[in-house]
Design a protein around this motif. Structure first.
Motif, mmCIF file in Angstrom:
data_model
loop_
_atom_site.group_PDB
_atom_site.id
_atom_site.type_symbol
_atom_site.label_atom_id
_atom_site.label_comp_id
_atom_site.label_asym_id
_atom_site.label_seq_id
_atom_site.Cartn_x
_atom_site.Cartn_y
_atom_site.Cartn_z
ATOM 1 N N TYR A 520 -2.319 6.770 7.861
ATOM 2 C CA TYR A 520 -2.981 7.665 6.892
ATOM 3 C C TYR A 520 -2.770 7.119 5.484
ATOM 4 O O TYR A 520 -1.896 6.269 5.249
ATOM 5 C CB TYR A 520 -2.461 9.103 7.014
ATOM 6 N N GLN A 521 -3.569 7.616 4.566
ATOM 7 C CA GLN A 521 -3.478 7.159 3.169
ATOM 8 C C GLN A 521 -2.087 7.482 2.617
ATOM 9 O O GLN A 521 -1.608 8.601 2.745
ATOM 10 C CB GLN A 521 -4.543 7.887 2.331
ATOM 11 N N GLY A 522 -1.428 6.463 2.027
ATOM 12 C CA GLY A 522 -0.086 6.678 1.468
ATOM 13 C C GLY A 522 1.034 6.330 2.434
ATOM 14 O O GLY A 522 2.206 6.363 2.077
ATOM 15 N N MET A 523 0.681 5.978 3.694
ATOM 16 C CA MET A 523 1.708 5.588 4.673
ATOM 17 C C MET A 523 2.097 4.128 4.445
ATOM 18 O O MET A 523 1.247 3.295 4.136
ATOM 19 C CB MET A 523 1.145 5.780 6.084
ATOM 20 N N ILE A 524 3.390 3.834 4.567
ATOM 21 C CA ILE A 524 3.881 2.455 4.386
ATOM 22 C C ILE A 524 3.737 1.736 5.730
ATOM 23 O O ILE A 524 4.307 2.168 6.733
ATOM 24 C CB ILE A 524 5.347 2.461 3.919
ATOM 25 N N ILE A 525 2.947 0.643 5.735
ATOM 26 C CA ILE A 525 2.712 -0.045 7.018
ATOM 27 C C ILE A 525 3.411 -1.407 7.079
ATOM 28 O O ILE A 525 3.377 -2.073 8.103
ATOM 29 C CB ILE A 525 1.195 -0.211 7.276
ATOM 30 N N GLY A 526 4.041 -1.836 5.964
ATOM 31 C CA GLY A 526 4.723 -3.135 5.984
ATOM 32 C C GLY A 526 5.467 -3.392 4.691
ATOM 33 O O GLY A 526 5.440 -2.590 3.753
ATOM 34 N N GLU A 527 6.162 -4.552 4.659
ATOM 35 C CA GLU A 527 6.893 -4.952 3.456
ATOM 36 C C GLU A 527 6.123 -6.085 2.787
ATOM 37 O O GLU A 527 5.772 -7.075 3.427
ATOM 38 C CB GLU A 527 8.293 -5.427 3.846
ATOM 39 N N HIS A 528 5.866 -5.928 1.496
ATOM 40 C CA HIS A 528 5.118 -6.944 0.746
ATOM 41 C C HIS A 528 6.021 -8.157 0.519
ATOM 42 O O HIS A 528 7.231 -8.019 0.349
ATOM 43 C CB HIS A 528 4.679 -6.336 -0.595
ATOM 44 N N SER A 529 5.422 -9.353 0.479
ATOM 45 C CA SER A 529 6.240 -10.556 0.255
ATOM 46 C C SER A 529 6.630 -10.677 -1.220
ATOM 47 O O SER A 529 7.441 -11.515 -1.579
ATOM 48 C CB SER A 529 5.456 -11.798 0.695
ATOM 49 N N ARG A 530 6.026 -9.857 -2.091
ATOM 50 C CA ARG A 530 6.387 -9.868 -3.522
ATOM 51 C C ARG A 530 7.067 -8.556 -3.898
ATOM 52 O O ARG A 530 7.252 -7.690 -3.043
ATOM 53 C CB ARG A 530 5.118 -10.075 -4.357
ATOM 54 N N ASP A 531 7.398 -8.420 -5.204
ATOM 55 C CA ASP A 531 8.190 -7.249 -5.579
ATOM 56 C C ASP A 531 7.357 -6.031 -5.989
ATOM 57 O O ASP A 531 7.899 -5.019 -6.411
ATOM 58 C CB ASP A 531 9.183 -7.610 -6.697
ATOM 59 N N ASN A 532 6.023 -6.120 -5.875
ATOM 60 C CA ASN A 532 5.213 -4.959 -6.240
ATOM 61 C C ASN A 532 4.595 -4.310 -4.993
ATOM 62 O O ASN A 532 4.437 -4.957 -3.965
ATOM 63 C CB ASN A 532 4.096 -5.368 -7.218
ATOM 64 N N ASP A 533 4.231 -3.015 -5.111
ATOM 65 C CA ASP A 533 3.555 -2.332 -4.001
ATOM 66 C C ASP A 533 2.087 -2.737 -3.982
ATOM 67 O O ASP A 533 1.481 -2.966 -5.032
ATOM 68 C CB ASP A 533 3.654 -0.808 -4.184
ATOM 69 N N LEU A 534 1.512 -2.818 -2.780
ATOM 70 C CA LEU A 534 0.118 -3.252 -2.652
ATOM 71 C C LEU A 534 -0.608 -2.317 -1.687
ATOM 72 O O LEU A 534 -0.105 -2.039 -0.593
ATOM 73 C CB LEU A 534 0.090 -4.687 -2.097
ATOM 74 N N GLU A 535 -1.763 -1.814 -2.122
ATOM 75 C CA GLU A 535 -2.562 -0.959 -1.225
ATOM 76 C C GLU A 535 -3.485 -1.842 -0.399
ATOM 77 O O GLU A 535 -4.183 -2.698 -0.954
ATOM 78 C CB GLU A 535 -3.364 0.051 -2.046
ATOM 79 N N VAL A 536 -3.484 -1.619 0.922
ATOM 80 C CA VAL A 536 -4.282 -2.468 1.818
ATOM 81 C C VAL A 536 -5.040 -1.588 2.809
ATOM 82 O O VAL A 536 -4.739 -0.401 2.962
ATOM 83 C CB VAL A 536 -3.372 -3.461 2.592
ATOM 84 N N ASN A 537 -6.006 -2.204 3.477
ATOM 85 C CA ASN A 537 -6.806 -1.467 4.454
ATOM 86 C C ASN A 537 -6.545 -2.007 5.871
ATOM 87 O O ASN A 537 -7.058 -3.060 6.232
ATOM 88 C CB ASN A 537 -8.299 -1.599 4.098
ATOM 89 N N PRO A 538 -5.751 -1.273 6.679
ATOM 90 C CA PRO A 538 -5.443 -1.768 8.031
ATOM 91 C C PRO A 538 -6.533 -1.413 9.062
ATOM 92 O O PRO A 538 -6.355 -1.641 10.256
ATOM 93 C CB PRO A 538 -4.135 -1.040 8.370
ATOM 94 N N LEU A 539 -7.652 -0.814 8.579
ATOM 95 C CA LEU A 539 -8.700 -0.382 9.511
ATOM 96 C C LEU A 539 -9.915 -1.303 9.489
ATOM 97 O O LEU A 539 -10.889 -1.088 10.202
ATOM 98 C CB LEU A 539 -9.201 1.041 9.159
ATOM 99 N N LYS A 540 -9.873 -2.318 8.620
ATOM 100 C CA LYS A 540 -11.062 -3.138 8.382
ATOM 101 C C LYS A 540 -11.343 -4.044 9.579
ATOM 102 O O LYS A 540 -10.594 -4.985 9.858
ATOM 103 C CB LYS A 540 -10.801 -3.982 7.120
ATOM 104 N N GLY A 541 -12.397 -3.736 10.311
ATOM 105 C CA GLY A 541 -12.742 -4.523 11.500
ATOM 106 C C GLY A 541 -13.489 -5.789 11.119
ATOM 107 O O GLY A 541 -13.811 -6.044 9.956
ATOM 108 N N LYS A 542 -13.766 -6.598 12.112
ATOM 109 C CA LYS A 542 -14.472 -7.859 11.888
ATOM 110 C C LYS A 542 -15.970 -7.585 11.765
ATOM 111 O O LYS A 542 -16.533 -6.800 12.530
ATOM 112 C CB LYS A 542 -14.195 -8.744 13.112
ATOM 113 N N LYS A 543 -16.610 -8.216 10.792
ATOM 114 C CA LYS A 543 -18.066 -8.061 10.642
ATOM 115 C C LYS A 543 -18.766 -8.788 11.800
ATOM 116 O O LYS A 543 -18.482 -9.944 12.076
ATOM 117 C CB LYS A 543 -18.527 -8.668 9.312
ATOM 118 N N LEU A 544 -19.637 -8.078 12.472
ATOM 119 C CA LEU A 544 -20.325 -8.677 13.617
ATOM 120 C C LEU A 544 -21.665 -9.268 13.185
ATOM 121 O O LEU A 544 -22.375 -8.685 12.362
ATOM 122 C CB LEU A 544 -20.557 -7.615 14.689
#
Length: 606
Positions: A520-544
């Protein structure tokens, strides 16, 4: 019948519960064909899984016409509240020391409490059949420990015995017959004095409540040693607080005594015996249960103050209510208040909004056990990062300091010392070889610096290090301590995670979730390799497309996600994050799920 009351004290994992199993077996407390679980005294699920004793248990055995009441105590510093009270109701202690490891931090903690009460310990050098055992060295270390803790000459002249709990034998010399535990039973009868209270059987009834329990059939149960007089079921008695104020008057509904592993109703409790009484509705630990004409309360042990606090709130995430059936703040509050009643080391306070509660206790382990128990009972919670409790004294801000004793392979000592004395503001006290390629490090570190360190420590020592910690003292505030260095990856959408999206995000950092998991929006799904927080989209499927190319349909191979235990998750989060705990899931999330709200709050905080 003659009575002896003893407690078994030791550092965690030195073999207390296994030893008690043997004493029960060899005293005839079990029938020959009775099926008994291993570590029979650890009855709680979490105790069995973790292999630690959390709640004190009492039992009794008969040996040569004498009843020996034995109390098995917790070994973890977080449950020290239990240990202090139990020691005040026994006349002797068996101090168990691992012959290979020697005295450890918890040994020091429980021994200091026992010596302060004037008890004369029997030292049991356990696990002498281990290949790395050095019983003579361990015995010397125990003597030094007693001397450092200010033991009297009488306490320093302690008897010792060699044993193997798992082998089921105890002998006064190392080359003894190694047959059974009779040498330990006989030593207890010789060395531990009968309770002085036996001489006070004709005085008015008095008993100090040391542990509190509950039974679904008979209700509240208080256990303690009868200090004077006698009590029968049906007697009317009263309860006094530590200050001597009257709490309630009640009729004893049952008198229970420990016989083997069960509590059996008995006709009458007499001075000197350890019994449980039922029938009260308000009386609790440290209260005096006494005859109606008694006016003064018995002195009760003061309890060490809590050192950390955690906020327990309702689960307000979009996935709330899916796993658990106890989600309302009223139900959470009732459960926490019930816990505070039976566990004197825990304090619960309401917050102004009423949706969250500040729970203060002894340490991360104690909090982790409480949360784990609650999630198994069907609760859903949101948990904050643990905060250390500060004190003000003479205009100075004081913080709790812990003594960390670390056994680590020689090659990793540099990394460990660097972490503790660098950004965690610790002071190195001692460093000495511990034999077999290991070094023992003793450091005094602020409690703040040790929150979340366990996981890092296991990584630094390749899983081979042993870290033990115990409250040492209060000291002036040591300044800011650097928190987690890495930022986190935050989901910007609600839905189900897609393998292709996670595969593309792997170069951004470590993942905490796998494919096909609810996010859900605002859920932490991983640790960033840098020191800042990053918003990402884990639902983005492959364009067919309608063009097929070689390599297009290759299967996506994901790196396995990092799965955190409950304690690791609580220690990992930052102050603006929460752990969502449900019966089936542990998720990390931002306190404010909406990105605009997060920005507003971060501006308000600066």
């Amino acid at each position: 019948m003659d009575i002896r009351n003893i407690a078994i004290i030791a550092h965690v994992d030195h073999g207390k519960t296994t030893l008690v199993d043997q004493l029960l077996k060899q005293s005839g407390s079990f029938r020959e064909n009775q099926a008994v679980a291993e570590r029979a005294m650890d009855s709680n699920d979490i105790e069995r899984e973790r292999g630690i004793t959390i709640l004190a248990k009492a039992t009794s055995v008969e040996w040569k016409g004498t009843r020996i009441n034995i109390v098995d105590t917790p070994g973890h510093a977080d449950f020290g509240g239990e240990v202090e009270r139990i020691l005040s109701m026994v006349d002797g202690v068996c101090l168990l020391v691992d012959a290979a490891e020697g005295p450890m931090p918890q040994t020091k903690f429980v021994t200091s409490k026992a010596l302060a009460l004037g008890l004369r310990p029997i030292v049991v050098l356990n696990k002498v059949d281990k290949p790395a055992a050095e019983p003579d060295k361990a015995l010397d270390e125990v003597f030094d420990l007693f001397a450092n803790l200010g033991a009297s000459d009488e306490q320093l002249d302690f008897p010792h015995i060699y044993a193997s709990g798992i082998g089921g034998w105890a002998d006064e010399s190392l080359d003894g017959p190694r047959k059974d535990m009779s040498a330990l039973f006989d030593l207890v009868l010789r060395h531990v004095e009968p309770p002085k209270q036996v001489a006070r059987q004709d005085e008015p009834f008095q008993m100090l409540a040391t542990t509190l329990g509950a039974d679904p059939f008979i209700g509240r149960i208080l256990t303690g040693r009868v200090e004077a007089g006698r009590a029968k079921a049906g007697d009317t008695i009263k309860a006094l607080s530590r200050d001597g104020e009257r709490i309630e008057q009640f009729r004893i509904s049952k008198v229970l005594a420990f016989r083997g592993l069960t509590q059996t109703p008995i006709d009458e409790a007499v001075a000197g015996d350890i019994v449980s009484l039922a029938g009260m509705s308000k009386a609790t630990v440290a209260d005096t249960l006494c005859a109606l004409d008694v006016e003064t309360a018995l002195p009760a042990q003061p309890i060490d103050p809590p050192t950390i606090s955690v906020t327990f709130g309702i689960n307000d995430s979009p996935l709330a209510g899916r796993d658990g059936n106890k989600v309302q703040s009223r139900v959470i509050r009732e459960r926490l208040m019930k816990e505070a009643e039976t566990n004197v080391a825990i304090k619960v306070e309401d917050t102004p909004g009423g949706d969250a509660f500040v729970v203060s206790g002894r340490g991360e382990l104690q909090m982790g056990v409480l949360i784990e128990n609650m999630r198994r009972e069907g609760f859903e919670l949101s948990i904050s990062r643990p905060r250390v409790i500060f004190r003000e004294e003479d205009g100075q801000r004081l913080e709790p300091i812990e003594e960390a004793i670390i056994d680590v392979d020689d090659e990793y000592t540099g990394a460990v010392i660097d972490k503790l004395t660098g950004n965690r503001k610790g002071d190195l006290v001692e460093m000495k070889p511990a034999g077999h390629g290991k070094t023992r490090i003793v450091a005094h570190v602020p409690s703040r610096g040790l929150i979340g360190y366990q996981g890092e420590f296991m990584t630094d020592t390749r899983g081979n290090g042993v870290l033990n910690r115990i409250f040492h003292s209060w000291a002036p505030y040591k300044g800011p301590i650097q928190g987690r260095r890495q930022g986190v990856l935050i989901s910007m959408e609600d839905g189900v995670s897609v393998a292709y999206a996670l595969w593309n995000l792997e170069e951004r950092g470590k993942m905490f979730i796998g494919a096909q998991e609810q996010v859900y929006q605002g859920m932490i799904i991983g640790e960033h390799s840098r020191d800042n927080d990053l918003e990402v989209n884990p639902l983005k499927g492959k364009k067919l497309t309608n063009v097929r190319a070689s390599g297009t349909d290759e299967a996506v191979r994901l790196t396995p996600p990092v799965r955190m235990s409950l304690e690791e998750a609580i220690a990992y989060i930052d102050d603006d994050e929460l752990v969502e705990v449900t019966p089936k899931n542990i998720r990390l999330r931002k306190r404010y799920l909406d990105p605009h709200e997060r920005k507003r709050q971060s501006r308000a905080d600066t």
